[in-house]
Structures are given as C-alpha cells and as structure tokens.
Scaffold this motif. Structure first.
Motif, PDB file in Angstrom:
ATOM      1  N   ILE A  58       0.808  -1.218   0.000  1.00  0.00           N
ATOM      2  CA  ILE A  58       0.000   0.000   0.000  1.00  0.00           C
ATOM      3  C   ILE A  58       0.845   1.274   0.000  1.00  0.00           C
ATOM      4  O   ILE A  58       0.582   2.199  -0.792  1.00  0.00           O
ATOM      5  N   PRO A  59       1.882   1.403   0.839  1.00  0.00           N
ATOM      6  CA  PRO A  59       2.698   2.635   0.776  1.00  0.00           C
ATOM      7  C   PRO A  59       3.348   2.832  -0.590  1.00  0.00           C
ATOM      8  O   PRO A  59       3.482   3.972  -1.052  1.00  0.00           O
ATOM      9  N   ARG A  60       3.740   1.730  -1.234  1.00  0.00           N
ATOM     10  CA  ARG A  60       4.336   1.842  -2.576  1.00  0.00           C
ATOM     11  C   ARG A  60       3.302   2.324  -3.591  1.00  0.00           C
ATOM     12  O   ARG A  60       3.609   3.143  -4.458  1.00  0.00           O
ATOM     13  N   VAL A  61       2.088   1.795  -3.481  1.00  0.00           N
ATOM     14  CA  VAL A  61       1.024   2.211  -4.397  1.00  0.00           C
ATOM     15  C   VAL A  61       0.665   3.676  -4.164  1.00  0.00           C
ATOM     16  O   VAL A  61       0.425   4.428  -5.110  1.00  0.00           O
ATOM     17  N   GLU A  62       0.633   4.093  -2.902  1.00  0.00           N
ATOM     18  CA  GLU A  62       0.346   5.501  -2.598  1.00  0.00           C
ATOM     19  C   GLU A  62       1.413   6.415  -3.182  1.00  0.00           C
ATOM     20  O   GLU A  62       1.104   7.499  -3.695  1.00  0.00           O
ATOM     21  N   GLU A  63       2.660   5.989  -3.105  1.00  0.00           N
ATOM     22  CA  GLU A  63       3.746   6.782  -3.692  1.00  0.00           C
ATOM     23  C   GLU A  63       3.576   6.908  -5.203  1.00  0.00           C
ATOM     24  O   GLU A  63       3.725   8.002  -5.772  1.00  0.00           O
ATOM     25  N   LEU A  64       3.222   5.804  -5.847  1.00  0.00           N
ATOM     26  CA  LEU A  64       2.982   5.841  -7.294  1.00  0.00           C
ATOM     27  C   LEU A  64       1.786   6.734  -7.619  1.00  0.00           C
ATOM     28  O   LEU A  64       1.831   7.523  -8.571  1.00  0.00           O
ATOM     29  N   ALA A  65       0.713   6.633  -6.827  1.00  0.00           N
ATOM     30  CA  ALA A  65      -0.481   7.444  -7.069  1.00  0.00           C
ATOM     31  C   ALA A  65      -0.164   8.928  -6.977  1.00  0.00           C
ATOM     32  O   ALA A  65      -0.644   9.734  -7.791  1.00  0.00           O
ATOM     33  N   ARG A  66       0.641   9.311  -5.988  1.00  0.00           N
ATOM     34  CA  ARG A  66       1.013  10.729  -5.860  1.00  0.00           C
ATOM     35  C   ARG A  66       1.834  11.181  -7.065  1.00  0.00           C
ATOM     36  O   ARG A  66       1.659  12.309  -7.552  1.00  0.00           O
ATOM     37  N   GLU A  67       2.736  10.332  -7.531  1.00  0.00           N
ATOM     38  CA  GLU A  67       3.543  10.695  -8.695  1.00  0.00           C
ATOM     39  C   GLU A  67       2.672  10.848  -9.943  1.00  0.00           C
ATOM     40  O   GLU A  67       2.843  11.788 -10.729  1.00  0.00           O
ATOM     41  N   LEU A  68       1.717   9.936 -10.109  1.00  0.00           N
ATOM     42  CA  LEU A  68       0.815  10.030 -11.260  1.00  0.00           C
ATOM     43  C   LEU A  68      -0.081  11.259 -11.155  1.00  0.00           C
ATOM     44  O   LEU A  68      -0.354  11.924 -12.163  1.00  0.00           O
ATOM     45  N   MET A  69      -0.522  11.586  -9.944  1.00  0.00           N
ATOM     46  CA  MET A  69      -1.361  12.774  -9.761  1.00  0.00           C
ATOM     47  C   MET A  69      -0.573  14.035 -10.073  1.00  0.00           C
ATOM     48  O   MET A  69      -1.119  15.008 -10.625  1.00  0.00           O
ATOM     49  N   THR A  70       0.707  14.039  -9.760  1.00  0.00           N
ATOM     50  CA  THR A  70       1.564  15.177 -10.102  1.00  0.00           C
ATOM     51  C   THR A  70       1.660  15.333 -11.617  1.00  0.00           C
ATOM     52  O   THR A  70       1.605  16.457 -12.148  1.00  0.00           O
ATOM     53  N   GLU A  71       1.772  14.204 -12.320  1.00  0.00           N
ATOM     54  CA  GLU A  71       1.837  14.250 -13.780  1.00  0.00           C
ATOM     55  C   GLU A  71       0.529  14.768 -14.372  1.00  0.00           C
ATOM     56  O   GLU A  71       0.530  15.516 -15.359  1.00  0.00           O
ATOM     57  N   ILE A  72      -0.586  14.386 -13.779  1.00  0.00           N
ATOM     58  CA  ILE A  72      -1.878  14.903 -14.246  1.00  0.00           C
ATOM     59  C   ILE A  72      -1.941  16.410 -14.029  1.00  0.00           C
ATOM     60  O   ILE A  72      -2.360  17.171 -14.904  1.00  0.00           O
ATOM     61  N   GLY A  73      -1.517  16.841 -12.840  1.00  0.00           N
ATOM     62  CA  GLY A  73      -1.558  18.269 -12.523  1.00  0.00           C
ATOM     63  C   GLY A  73      -0.748  19.105 -13.486  1.00  0.00           C
ATOM     64  O   GLY A  73      -1.130  20.236 -13.816  1.00  0.00           O
ATOM     65  N   LYS A  74       0.371  18.558 -13.966  1.00  0.00           N
ATOM     66  CA  LYS A  74       1.230  19.314 -14.882  1.00  0.00           C
ATOM     67  C   LYS A  74       0.533  19.642 -16.201  1.00  0.00           C
ATOM     68  O   LYS A  74       0.879  20.635 -16.846  1.00  0.00           O
TER      69      LYS A  74
END
Length: 488
Positions: free
Chosen positions: A370-386
């Motif tokens: 779960i912590p690894r998936v959360e880290e990936l989710a935050r990175e993907l959300m950052t890419e969406i925000g860009k």
C-alpha cells in the motif's frame, strides 16, 4: 354437412398474439439478429483499421461468457466460501449476492453503439455546450506505446462532462472503458452506458464480497488489454483544487501485474479544464463558508449544509440552471459555456517504474504494498496536474482574487500577462485562444461579467462580494501550476 366452432373473442386475440409471437421468434428475430451482427462486425473491422490501439478480444467477448468467468474465478469462489462461513449464511445466499454484483459491474460492449451512437452523442453534446479544444498532446510518446500494452487514461475530475469530452477526443485512437458511479444507474441511461463498455462502481461500498468481485473484474479487464479511463481523485472536485488520489482501482491493477510479462501497463495523464463547469453551483454547496472551500477530510463548520439540505439545494440549482438555459435558447439569447480544453501528457510505463524502484507488487504483503502504491499514485497525480490547462476564466479569476481592491482594464491585462509568463516559464500548459492574449483576457472577463461574478466600480473590476467562492473555484483549478503552489 359442415359444422362450425365458435370461439370467444378473447380466445381469438390470445391465439393471434401467440401466433404472432411464434412468427416473430422463429422467422423475424433470427433475421434481425443476423442483420445487426453483420452491421456490428462491419463496424469493428472499420474501426480497427483506423484505431491506434485495436479493440481487444476481451472487450468483444460475449457478456455471459465474462459473467461466467467472473463467477467461477478461483478468487471469487474463495471469497464466497469465506463470506458464507464468517456471516453464517447459506452458500447459495452468498452466490446470489455475487451474481447480482457481477451483473451490475460487467459491461456489454457494443462497437456499433460506441462508435456510431456514442460518438455522435458525445461529439454533438460537447460541441453544443463548449468550444472544444485539444490543447497539447505528446504524439511521439503516444505513438510509441506498444500495441499489446494495456493503456489507462488517468484524468482530473472537474465535471460529469469529462466522460463525454474525453471519449469524443480519443474516439479516433481508442475505445475507452470507464468506471461510472451509481448516478448513471437509471433507465435507459444504464443500458446505453453499459453498451459503451463502462462498468458501474459503488464507490463507498464496504462490502468485502462486492470489493472482491469488482477487483477481479478490473484485473481481468486489465490483463485482457482493455483500455480504461480512471479518475484517481475518486469524485468531483468540490472547491476546484486537485484532490488527493484514491488508490483503490490502481491497487487492483497493480496487485496482479507481472513486470516480466508480455503486456505492459501504461498510464497516460490527462488534464481537463473548463471556462464554466456545468455543476459549479451544485458542487459549491459543500463549501463551509463564504470565500473558501472545505478541504477533503476537514471537519465541517456549523455553516455547512446538512446532506438533506444539500440534496434539495442541488435539485433546486440544477432545475434552475436547466430552465434558465432552455429559456435563453428559446429566445436565442443562449451562448456556449466558453472553452473546454484537454491536454494529453507523456505515457508512464509501469514496467519501467517498477524496474526503477526495484519491487514486484505481486510479492509484497498488503502492508508493504500500500505505501508503494500511494507513492505511485502521488507521482501520477503530479503528472496529471502538470497538464491541466490554464484557460481564460481561470486566469482572470486568479488575477482578480489577488487584487480584491480592484483593477483597471489595463492593470488587469498586465496582471494576467504576468501570470501567463510565470506559468509558461514553469512549463505549464496555457491555452490562449486564437494565439491572442488580449482576446483571451477579454473573453475571460466577458464570461465572468455575463455571470455577474465580478463588479465594476469607478472603472475598476473587482470580485462580486457574494461570488468570491465561485471565483475561487475557478482560480483553484490552476493554483497548483504556479511555482510556489498558490497564485501570488
């Protein structure tokens, strides 16, 4: 000598109906089915010739076959046994629940309905309501996606129009399968949406049996190469800001992903924005007080409407909005709701990410994963925000809120020019209509004036006092794009 038999009229009617039903079933229905199947097959052949990513076989499989695969999946069978044992209910009761969940989730994709009816509806609706624009797209990156990869479009969620807008813009590339909330489970909308390949999700369900059925369907679809569209935020933004990602569907996809397998899992970040969101007034009913939104997870204030009040308020605002626009259309005073813009970012390979991070999600316990998936989710959300586009209304709203004392037209244009320069220097995607900044600013200003969101006093433009929350909603949509995290 002949004899006659007399029958009551009601018996004659019943016999006629039965005879007609027999003729329909034996003679006409097979011909109609053959005709429709022929048209569908022609549509599939034509579509596959022009799509960048062909429709996968899983998506074309008969619905009953998919239902059987899901119902007899070993993980689902195990979940049924565990549920019956823990709840102390007969196994047949648990099986019936699973069958109901499976019929609710599994779509019945129809290529003809998707590319003929669905595309026509999406195109007509989007272009009727907005000036639709494709702002930017990493064409080189999209073209480099392996043909056998499972592609998942990850999008920020601004409006229920997101489904329509993105489906319309990617129809020449791919056939998307959406996760749709319970709001769409009404007749006849439910049947149409299911035929478009969407699957229904009970977003707040805590039933472990339901969650296991949903998980296994998503995993089967992902492993089968079905292109999907997912909103990581899980719901519409209430205050205009990007929300923290929820990892449910993402975790389902990763849990059985094989980094060494032949099929990669590729995420494509998608950013959407509107000069006017159809549901803005309804969404802002969740705001805690004048001028500021309530952050997700924050306790509500005494001024926050109760759920029942919000329900009546949402219905009243929606009815008023529809009625007002129909009246304007009838008297030819209606105008479109400004620009709707979509940007497509660079593809994100899960295989490359896992190789870079050095882990295999299949081999981790839930506590480790779960912590690894959360880290990936935050990175993907950052890419969406860009890749969220900055549009005229959001730019003008940001400038006005930064100067509550008011700005002259010249000062306002200078302020927006400065903000555009700041965003472009930070690598943000600013959509400037007609490549004319002055036109973009004038357009944004006109949109806000038409809605009475701003006031003009002594030659100065300033936020209308009662509409600061609405202006903040639009300014918040691009707040994350500024280098310091908030508009200055």
């Amino acid at each position: 000598m002949t004899s006659s038999v007399t029958l009551p009229l009601w018996q004659v009617v019943v016999l006629a109906v039965l005879a007609g039903w027999w003729a329909l079933e034996r003679l006409l229905v097979p011909s109609v089915r053959w005709f429709l199947r022929r048209r569908v097959n022609q549509a599939i052949e034509e579509v596959n010739q022009r799509l960048r990513i062909a429709i996968p076989q899983f998506q074309l499989t008969k619905r009953q076959v998919l239902l059987d695969r899901l119902l007899y999946d070993p993980a689902v069978v195990q979940a049924i046994d565990a549920y019956a044992r823990e709840e102390g209910t007969p196994r047949a009761v648990a099986v019936a629940k699973v069958e109901r969940y499976a019929h609710e989730i599994v779509p019945s994709f129809n290529a003809y309905a998707y590319f003929r009816i669905g595309y026509w509806i999406a195109r007509g609706t989007a272009r009727l309501l907005y000036r639709v624009r494709l702002g930017s797209s990493d064409e080189v990156g999209l073209a480099s996606i392996p043909p056998n990869a499972t592609v998942v479009f990850l999008m920020n969620h601004r409006s229920n129009m997101d489904y329509v807008l993105v489906s319309y813009l990617v129809a020449e590339r791919i056939a998307l399968s959406y996760a749709v909330g319970e709001w769409a489970r009404i007749w006849p909308l439910q049947q149409l949406i299911r035929s478009m390949g969407a699957y229904f999700v009970r977003r707040n369900s805590r039933d472990p049996l339901y969650r296991r059925v949903l998980e296994r369907y998503i995993q089967m679809a992902t492993q089968g190469g079905v292109p999907q569209a997912v909103f990581p935020e899980g719901g519409l933004s209430r205050d205009g800001k990007l929300r923290s990602p929820k990892i449910g569907i993402l975790d389902y996809m990763l849990r059985t992903f094989d980094p060494e397998g032949e099929r990669d899992l590729v995420f494509v970040p998608v950013g959407l924005n509107y000069d006017r969101t159809l549901e803005d007034r309804t969404l802002l009913l969740d705001v805690s007080g004048p001028g500021e939104g309530r952050a997700p997870g924050e306790a509500s204030s005494p001024n926050t409407p109760k759920p029942r009040a919000r329900g009546f308020g949402a219905l009243a605002k929606t009815s008023g909005f529809v009625g007002r626009n129909l009246w304007q259309m009838a008297f030819r005073r209606w105008h479109r709701f400004g620009y709707a813009c979509v940007n497509f970012g660079s593809p994100f390979s899960t295989r490359d990410y896992l190789s870079r991070k050095g882990f295999d999600p299949r081999k981790l316990s839930r506590e480790e994963r779960i912590p690894r998936v959360e880290e990936l989710a935050r990175e993907l959300m950052t890419e969406i925000g860009k890749v969220v586009p900055a549009l005229p209304v959001s730019l003008v709203a940001t400038a006005l809120l930064g100067h509550p004392e008011g700005l002259s037209e010249f000062e306002l244009k200078a302020e927006v020019h400065d903000r555009i320069a700041t965003l472009e220097a930070a690598g943000a995607r600013v959509y400037v209509p007609r490549s004319d900044r002055d036109y973009a600013i004038s357009f944004g200003l006109r949109m806000l004036e038409q809605r009475h969101l701003i006031a003009v006093r002594e030659g100065l433009f300033l936020p209308a006092e009662s509409e600061r929350t609405t202006l903040a909603y639009y300014a918040n949509s691009i707040a994350h794009l500024f280098p310091e995290g908030e508009p200055r």
